[in-house]
Design a protein around this motif. Sequence first.
Motif, PDB file in Angstrom:
ATOM      1  N   THR A   1       0.857  -1.180   0.000  1.00  0.00           N
ATOM      2  CA  THR A   1       0.000   0.000   0.000  1.00  0.00           C
ATOM      3  C   THR A   1       0.893   1.230   0.000  1.00  0.00           C
TER       4      THR A   1
ATOM      5  N   ARG B   1       1.390   4.951   0.676  1.00  0.00           N
ATOM      6  CA  ARG B   1       0.767   5.981   1.509  1.00  0.00           C
ATOM      7  C   ARG B   1       0.711   7.309   0.762  1.00  0.00           C
TER       8      ARG B   1
ATOM      9  N   SER C   1      -5.150  13.015   0.966  1.00  0.00           N
ATOM     10  CA  SER C   1      -4.545  11.970   1.789  1.00  0.00           C
ATOM     11  C   SER C   1      -5.214  10.643   1.462  1.00  0.00           C
TER      12      SER C   1
ATOM     13  N   PRO D   1      -4.452   6.693   0.513  1.00  0.00           N
ATOM     14  CA  PRO D   1      -3.586   5.533   0.282  1.00  0.00           C
ATOM     15  C   PRO D   1      -4.097   4.713  -0.904  1.00  0.00           C
TER      16      PRO D   1
END
Length: 241
Positions: free
Chosen positions: A10, A12, A199, A201
Amino acid sequence: MESNAIWSPTIRPGGKWSGTIGRGKLIRFTALEAGANVAIQLYHANDLTERYNMPDSLKAQYTARYTRGNVLMSDNGRVLASFVEDSLGWHDPISGYSYREATDTKYGTTNYQAERNEWLRSGQENFAVELVRNGLRPRDMMPVVNLFSKVAVDASGAMRYDVDHCPAGATVTLRTEMDTLLILSNTPNPLDPRAEYPSVPVKIEVLQAVPADDADYCLNFRGENRRAFENTKEYYTLLGV
């Protein structure tokens, strides 16, 4: 699509990654929240002078956006990767990546010395770091594809970013047709008008692909696509692999 990924990180918000992914793989990107943007650059892993050619890819496919069926052509007329699955129907190939100055202006000035890992990264800086890690230089910076973003051009010629285009859970899957150096930056689209640094991910999964055959959707999407696939097949046939 099967979920038995052979690799699944993942990325970020503000993150970056680069690495070689062999041909015949699926790369599935999933936005874990709404409003994602992942900028990608692609190079032929075995000859870094060969790379994604944005003008030829768009011109040959008569498009200013990417979706299922489209391919990312190299400057040697071969296929680096194909869009085999897409829940959105539009990915942005024209608005580029974010810069330090614009990031500071839009979101406020930050730097690593003061904020450490919480500083707000730009696409330009992320790509520069990963290029050097792979034996390239900032001069090798190239046009990007902004996955998950929709940028349309209105009647006046203005480029408009669609803030509501990407919901949580949106996916897009590329199939590698050549051994490909993939460089990515999970940073905001430069035309994103939101005042806060996004923001979001993004999950990546690499899976084994079924090779393209004569009935393949991407191969048959346009005559130009078929010729690019033929050029790619010729390259590997002459290598004997």
